[in-house]
Design a protein around this motif. Structure first.
Motif, PDB file in Angstrom:
ATOM      1  N   VAL A  72     -85.858  60.320  49.298  1.00  0.00           N
ATOM      2  CA  VAL A  72     -85.038  60.829  50.391  1.00  0.00           C
ATOM      3  C   VAL A  72     -83.617  60.316  50.211  1.00  0.00           C
ATOM      4  O   VAL A  72     -83.401  59.105  50.076  1.00  0.00           O
ATOM      5  CB  VAL A  72     -85.592  60.375  51.760  1.00  0.00           C
ATOM      6  N   ASP A  73     -82.635  61.230  50.190  1.00  0.00           N
ATOM      7  CA  ASP A  73     -81.226  60.853  50.082  1.00  0.00           C
ATOM      8  C   ASP A  73     -80.737  60.387  51.445  1.00  0.00           C
ATOM      9  O   ASP A  73     -80.736  61.159  52.403  1.00  0.00           O
ATOM     10  CB  ASP A  73     -80.378  62.035  49.621  1.00  0.00           C
ATOM     11  N   LEU A  74     -80.301  59.134  51.515  1.00  0.00           N
ATOM     12  CA  LEU A  74     -79.833  58.556  52.779  1.00  0.00           C
ATOM     13  C   LEU A  74     -78.515  57.816  52.585  1.00  0.00           C
ATOM     14  O   LEU A  74     -78.426  56.600  52.794  1.00  0.00           O
ATOM     15  CB  LEU A  74     -80.902  57.605  53.344  1.00  0.00           C
ATOM     16  N   PRO A  75     -77.466  58.523  52.164  1.00  0.00           N
ATOM     17  CA  PRO A  75     -76.186  57.856  51.944  1.00  0.00           C
ATOM     18  C   PRO A  75     -75.627  57.305  53.254  1.00  0.00           C
ATOM     19  O   PRO A  75     -75.782  57.908  54.310  1.00  0.00           O
ATOM     20  CB  PRO A  75     -75.300  58.968  51.383  1.00  0.00           C
ATOM     21  N   GLY A  76     -75.011  56.157  53.157  1.00  0.00           N
ATOM     22  CA  GLY A  76     -74.388  55.559  54.331  1.00  0.00           C
ATOM     23  C   GLY A  76     -75.323  54.718  55.178  1.00  0.00           C
ATOM     24  O   GLY A  76     -74.888  54.105  56.138  1.00  0.00           O
ATOM     25  N   LEU A  77     -76.603  54.689  54.835  1.00  0.00           N
ATOM     26  CA  LEU A  77     -77.561  53.874  55.593  1.00  0.00           C
ATOM     27  C   LEU A  77     -77.835  52.569  54.866  1.00  0.00           C
ATOM     28  O   LEU A  77     -77.649  52.459  53.658  1.00  0.00           O
ATOM     29  CB  LEU A  77     -78.885  54.612  55.777  1.00  0.00           C
ATOM     30  N   ASP A  78     -78.280  51.581  55.615  1.00  0.00           N
ATOM     31  CA  ASP A  78     -78.760  50.327  55.052  1.00  0.00           C
ATOM     32  C   ASP A  78     -80.273  50.304  55.220  1.00  0.00           C
ATOM     33  O   ASP A  78     -80.823  51.037  56.046  1.00  0.00           O
ATOM     34  CB  ASP A  78     -78.148  49.131  55.796  1.00  0.00           C
ATOM     35  N   ASP A  79     -80.931  49.433  54.491  1.00  0.00           N
ATOM     36  CA  ASP A  79     -82.391  49.372  54.597  1.00  0.00           C
ATOM     37  C   ASP A  79     -82.858  49.037  56.013  1.00  0.00           C
ATOM     38  O   ASP A  79     -83.908  49.473  56.444  1.00  0.00           O
ATOM     39  CB  ASP A  79     -82.983  48.412  53.572  1.00  0.00           C
ATOM     40  N   LYS A  80     -82.034  48.296  56.778  1.00  0.00           N
ATOM     41  CA  LYS A  80     -82.421  47.957  58.147  1.00  0.00           C
ATOM     42  C   LYS A  80     -82.335  49.163  59.090  1.00  0.00           C
ATOM     43  O   LYS A  80     -82.885  49.131  60.189  1.00  0.00           O
ATOM     44  CB  LYS A  80     -81.567  46.807  58.670  1.00  0.00           C
ATOM     45  N   ASP A  81     -81.686  50.246  58.666  1.00  0.00           N
ATOM     46  CA  ASP A  81     -81.562  51.463  59.474  1.00  0.00           C
ATOM     47  C   ASP A  81     -82.733  52.428  59.277  1.00  0.00           C
ATOM     48  O   ASP A  81     -82.778  53.479  59.895  1.00  0.00           O
ATOM     49  CB  ASP A  81     -80.270  52.218  59.118  1.00  0.00           C
ATOM     50  N   ILE A  82     -83.667  52.068  58.389  1.00  0.00           N
ATOM     51  CA  ILE A  82     -84.746  52.981  57.996  1.00  0.00           C
ATOM     52  C   ILE A  82     -86.090  52.407  58.411  1.00  0.00           C
ATOM     53  O   ILE A  82     -86.350  51.208  58.253  1.00  0.00           O
ATOM     54  CB  ILE A  82     -84.730  53.198  56.467  1.00  0.00           C
ATOM     55  N   GLU A  83     -86.963  53.280  58.915  1.00  0.00           N
ATOM     56  CA  GLU A  83     -88.331  52.897  59.263  1.00  0.00           C
ATOM     57  C   GLU A  83     -89.286  53.829  58.535  1.00  0.00           C
ATOM     58  O   GLU A  83     -89.141  55.048  58.604  1.00  0.00           O
ATOM     59  CB  GLU A  83     -88.539  53.024  60.772  1.00  0.00           C
ATOM     60  N   VAL A  84     -90.262  53.259  57.845  1.00  0.00           N
ATOM     61  CA  VAL A  84     -91.251  54.038  57.102  1.00  0.00           C
ATOM     62  C   VAL A  84     -92.640  53.632  57.576  1.00  0.00           C
ATOM     63  O   VAL A  84     -92.964  52.436  57.597  1.00  0.00           O
ATOM     64  CB  VAL A  84     -91.136  53.798  55.575  1.00  0.00           C
ATOM     65  N   ASN A  85     -93.449  54.621  57.968  1.00  0.00           N
ATOM     66  CA  ASN A  85     -94.838  54.381  58.386  1.00  0.00           C
ATOM     67  C   ASN A  85     -95.731  55.355  57.645  1.00  0.00           C
ATOM     68  O   ASN A  85     -95.340  56.500  57.403  1.00  0.00           O
ATOM     69  CB  ASN A  85     -95.004  54.608  59.900  1.00  0.00           C
ATOM     70  N   VAL A  86     -96.936  54.903  57.323  1.00  0.00           N
ATOM     71  CA  VAL A  86     -97.890  55.784  56.654  1.00  0.00           C
ATOM     72  C   VAL A  86     -99.275  55.571  57.259  1.00  0.00           C
ATOM     73  O   VAL A  86     -99.655  54.457  57.599  1.00  0.00           O
ATOM     74  CB  VAL A  86     -97.902  55.561  55.112  1.00  0.00           C
ATOM     75  N   THR A  87     -99.978  56.688  57.434  1.00  0.00           N
ATOM     76  CA  THR A  87    -101.373  56.656  57.845  1.00  0.00           C
ATOM     77  C   THR A  87    -102.159  57.358  56.742  1.00  0.00           C
ATOM     78  O   THR A  87    -101.585  57.728  55.714  1.00  0.00           O
ATOM     79  CB  THR A  87    -101.585  57.391  59.191  1.00  0.00           C
ATOM     80  N   ASP A  88    -103.418  57.583  56.957  1.00  0.00           N
ATOM     81  CA  ASP A  88    -104.242  58.245  55.944  1.00  0.00           C
ATOM     82  C   ASP A  88    -103.800  59.689  55.703  1.00  0.00           C
ATOM     83  O   ASP A  88    -104.069  60.242  54.644  1.00  0.00           O
ATOM     84  CB  ASP A  88    -105.710  58.231  56.350  1.00  0.00           C
ATOM     85  N   ASP A  89    -103.127  60.298  56.695  1.00  0.00           N
ATOM     86  CA  ASP A  89    -102.777  61.715  56.521  1.00  0.00           C
ATOM     87  C   ASP A  89    -101.307  62.054  56.778  1.00  0.00           C
ATOM     88  O   ASP A  89    -100.914  63.216  56.684  1.00  0.00           O
ATOM     89  CB  ASP A  89    -103.665  62.591  57.412  1.00  0.00           C
ATOM     90  N   MET A  90    -100.454  61.048  57.089  1.00  0.00           N
ATOM     91  CA  MET A  90     -99.064  61.368  57.404  1.00  0.00           C
ATOM     92  C   MET A  90     -98.116  60.240  57.007  1.00  0.00           C
ATOM     93  O   MET A  90     -98.384  59.069  57.270  1.00  0.00           O
ATOM     94  CB  MET A  90     -98.927  61.629  58.910  1.00  0.00           C
ATOM     95  N   LEU A  91     -97.003  60.626  56.365  1.00  0.00           N
ATOM     96  CA  LEU A  91     -95.920  59.697  56.055  1.00  0.00           C
ATOM     97  C   LEU A  91     -94.782  60.027  57.016  1.00  0.00           C
ATOM     98  O   LEU A  91     -94.368  61.191  57.113  1.00  0.00           O
ATOM     99  CB  LEU A  91     -95.452  59.870  54.604  1.00  0.00           C
TER     100      LEU A  91
END
Length: 160
Positions: A72-91
């Motif tokens: 995913v292209d996320l220019p201008g963001l820092d890692d602290k601005d991003i949240e990633v969650n995954v379940t068995d069927d959804m990212l």
């Protein structure tokens, strides 16, 4: 103005097509306006966060024998601005960018966010998922289970 005036070939018969100016042709003006509307609309989806109505950041999904990869292209963001969650069927990937500016004694603040949900196919081991953010690109690696790797069968392509 009569309807016949709108038809470019129905008026000014003494003018040859190559001498007819686009500015004199209402249909060409209409075409130019319609082109501009479509370019403005689709141009919204070219920027990572869009302008107003957004489809979200550019996302590339691929699959190897070993894993499903999501970039995913996320220019201008820092890692602290991003949240990633995954379940068995959804990212699920969420992000938010806050912009502050000050000009002539006035300050402004805007906040843009996105939320992207990507279905995860069966055979992905969500417990071993990893995310890396480097140079404005988030890469999520979703490894396949051993069972899913064993089910992959390569088929040779023959030319005729």
């Amino acid at each position: 103005m009569a309807f016949s005036d709108l038809i470019p070939w129905g008026r000014d018969r003494d003018r040859t097509p190559d001498r007819r100016r686009d500015d004199d042709n209402p249909m060409m003006s209409l075409q130019r306006d319609l082109n501009r509307v479509f370019e403005d609309f689709w141009g919204r989806f070219d920027s990572p966060f869009g302008n107003g109505m957004s489809a979200g950041p550019r996302t590339d999904i691929s699959e190897t024998d070993e894993a499903m990869l999501v970039s995913v292209d996320l220019p201008g963001l820092d890692d602290k601005d991003i949240e990633v969650n995954v379940t068995d069927d959804m990212l699920t990937i969420r992000g938010e960018r806050e912009e502050k500016s000050e000009k002539d004694g006035f300050s402004s603040q805007s906040r843009r966010s996105f939320h992207r949900m990507i279905p995860v196919p069966p055979g992905v081991d969500a417990d071993k998922a990893e995310a890396e953010f480097k140079r404005g690109v988030l890469t999520v690696t979703l490894p396949k289970t051993e069972e899913a790797k064993a089910r992959v069968k390569r088929i040779d392509v023959k030319s005729s």
